[in-house]
Design an enzyme around this catalytic site. Structure first.
Site, PDB file in Angstrom:
ATOM      1  N   SER A 185      11.613  10.455   6.273  1.00 51.86           N
ATOM      2  CA  SER A 185      10.524  11.416   6.388  1.00 51.86           C
ATOM      3  C   SER A 185      11.101  12.806   6.575  1.00 51.86           C
ATOM      4  O   SER A 185      12.245  12.966   7.034  1.00 51.86           O
ATOM      5  CB  SER A 185       9.633  11.067   7.586  1.00 51.86           C
ATOM      6  OG  SER A 185       8.710  12.103   7.863  1.00 51.86           O
ATOM      7  N   SER A 242       0.843  -1.203   0.000  1.00 51.87           N
ATOM      8  CA  SER A 242       0.000   0.000   0.000  1.00 51.87           C
ATOM      9  C   SER A 242       0.871   1.244   0.000  1.00 51.87           C
ATOM     10  O   SER A 242       2.095   1.171   0.131  1.00 51.87           O
ATOM     11  CB  SER A 242      -0.928   0.012   1.222  1.00 51.87           C
ATOM     12  OG  SER A 242      -0.166   0.077   2.421  1.00 51.87           O
ATOM     13  N   LYS A 287      13.197   8.134  12.725  1.00 56.14           N
ATOM     14  CA  LYS A 287      13.655   8.581  11.416  1.00 56.14           C
ATOM     15  C   LYS A 287      15.021   9.252  11.510  1.00 56.14           C
ATOM     16  O   LYS A 287      15.873   9.078  10.622  1.00 56.14           O
ATOM     17  CB  LYS A 287      12.620   9.526  10.788  1.00 56.14           C
ATOM     18  CG  LYS A 287      11.301   8.846  10.438  1.00 56.14           C
ATOM     19  CD  LYS A 287      11.500   7.665   9.493  1.00 56.14           C
ATOM     20  CE  LYS A 287      10.193   7.042   9.059  1.00 56.14           C
ATOM     21  NZ  LYS A 287      10.386   5.894   8.142  1.00 56.14           N
ATOM     22  N   TYR A 339       8.327   8.709  16.463  1.00 58.86           N
ATOM     23  CA  TYR A 339       8.483   8.605  15.014  1.00 58.86           C
ATOM     24  C   TYR A 339       9.664   9.453  14.542  1.00 58.86           C
ATOM     25  O   TYR A 339      10.509   8.980  13.771  1.00 58.86           O
ATOM     26  CB  TYR A 339       7.195   9.061  14.339  1.00 58.86           C
ATOM     27  CG  TYR A 339       7.240   9.048  12.827  1.00 58.86           C
ATOM     28  CD1 TYR A 339       7.271   7.842  12.125  1.00 58.86           C
ATOM     29  CD2 TYR A 339       7.230  10.245  12.103  1.00 58.86           C
ATOM     30  CE1 TYR A 339       7.293   7.832  10.736  1.00 58.86           C
ATOM     31  CE2 TYR A 339       7.250  10.236  10.720  1.00 58.86           C
ATOM     32  CZ  TYR A 339       7.284   9.038  10.042  1.00 58.86           C
ATOM     33  OH  TYR A 339       7.311   9.025   8.665  1.00 58.86           O
ATOM     34  N   ILE A 355       3.080   4.516  -0.424  1.00 60.16           N
ATOM     35  CA  ILE A 355       4.233   4.889  -1.244  1.00 60.16           C
ATOM     36  C   ILE A 355       4.884   3.657  -1.848  1.00 60.16           C
ATOM     37  O   ILE A 355       5.262   3.654  -3.027  1.00 60.16           O
ATOM     38  CB  ILE A 355       5.252   5.684  -0.401  1.00 60.16           C
ATOM     39  CG1 ILE A 355       4.660   7.043   0.009  1.00 60.16           C
ATOM     40  CG2 ILE A 355       6.542   5.903  -1.183  1.00 60.16           C
ATOM     41  CD1 ILE A 355       5.531   7.838   0.966  1.00 60.16           C
TER      42      ILE A 355
END
Length: 329
Positions: A187, A56, A204, A200, A58
């Site tokens: 991200s 699903s 990253k 998160y 990207i």
């Protein structure tokens, strides 16, 4: 006109470019340049590409872009039915591809003991691997002070440690054949932090540290590292996000289309360009978000002041079309 005046004018023009141009772009200036003048995605034809998190978002759309370019693909995630659908769509994108050119390889990236078996399956089928796209991962929406430590551990296991484990396994192969390309879906939150996603952001940032170290160690070697930093994208990423509690997903009911998210197809297209040109780090997001990133990175004092004036509610609105983290219904 003396030399210092000329240098001063060049510096002013340089900074004006970085202030003005991002308002008209949906990616950083380097990537925008290569989109116009660099190698096309079609130059990747024949490459063997392994995409994790391909069912699903990207990852799925990148599979379509690479399939159209003539790449042979290995599609991995936990969801076999969705992967089979992605495979069918890939074959429709490029009639020259055969069913055997696209392998559905079900893999829970967290099950590190299964990584080697999956990798060996790829080598046995295709004879080689050219590009590993580390795309699997989840986001987060939570207040910093309420996040359970177990959530930090779970997110790092998924977003960081499983990715590093798989990449180190593949790295040994790449180093042996003296070529290879790592693509990491990071991200914008790995470039400059965003509110209500502390774990998160940390995960990253960690990916940047790990893979930029790898890139530095392999300077002048035939090993490429591309770190992709998307901003808000139209996917189901938000609904699958971690919260502050272990085992909980972010409940979301989007009544209107988010204004500041780019389409997954456009994001995947830009990623394809970054891969084809072996760019190191790329930023991909709509202009208003891109400008905020440029301000934070290139003009930190001004950027910080502007963000303080706008407030965290505005930043949350840019990401999710919501003014408040609690307004998730």
């Amino acid at each position: 006109m003396d030399l210092l005046t000329i240098i001063g004018m060049i510096v002013i023009i340089y900074f004006l470019i970085y202030i003005i141009l991002p308002w008209f772009l949906d990616c950083d200036l380097c990537l925008a340049f290569y989109e116009k003048f660099g190698k096309p995605i079609s130059s990747l034809e024949g490459k063997i590409v392994w995409i994790t998190g391909a069912s699903s978002g990207i990852g799925e759309n990148l599979a379509y872009i690479l399939a159209k370019a003539g790449c042979k693909l290995i599609l991995s995630s936990r969801k076999e039915t969705k992967l089979e659908k992605v495979k069918t769509n890939c074959l429709q994108k490029n009639k020259n591809l055969k069913s055997s050119d696209i392998e559905v390889l079900v893999l829970d990236i967290l099950d590190i003991n299964k990584h080697e078996l999956a990798f060996n399956t790829i080598i046995a089928k295709f004879g080689r691997l050219d590009i590993l796209v580390n795309n699997a991962g989840r986001s987060q929406r939570a207040k910093w002070e309420n996040i359970e430590l177990s959530v930090d551990k779970e997110m790092f296991d998924l977003n960081v440690f499983s990715t590093i484990a798989l990449s180190r396994l593949v790295a040994k192969y790449f180093f042996q054949v003296n070529k290879g390309h790592f693509v990491i879906n990071s991200s914008i939150a790995g470039v400059t932090v965003v509110p209500f996603s502390a774990t998160y952001c940390a995960s990253k940032y960690s990916l940047h540290a790990y893979f930029e170290s790898l890139s530095m160690e392999k300077i002048n070697k035939n090993i490429s590292v591309t770190i992709v930093c998307p901003g808000p994208v139209e996917t189901n990423f938000l609904a699958e996000s971690f919260t502050e509690k272990s085992g909980e997903k972010y409940i979301v009911n989007e009544k209107e289309k988010p204004t500041h998210r780019m389409t997954a197809k456009r994001c995947a297209t830009l990623i394809g360009i970054a891969i084809a040109n072996k760019l190191s780090i790329v930023w991909i997001c709509k202009s208003i978000v891109l400008q905020m990133v440029y301000l934070r990175i290139y003009y930190p004092n001004i950027g910080t002041w502007i963000i303080k004036q706008l407030g965290t509610k505005f930043l949350h609105y840019l990401r999710d079309n919501k003014r408040n983290i609690e307004n998730n219904k």
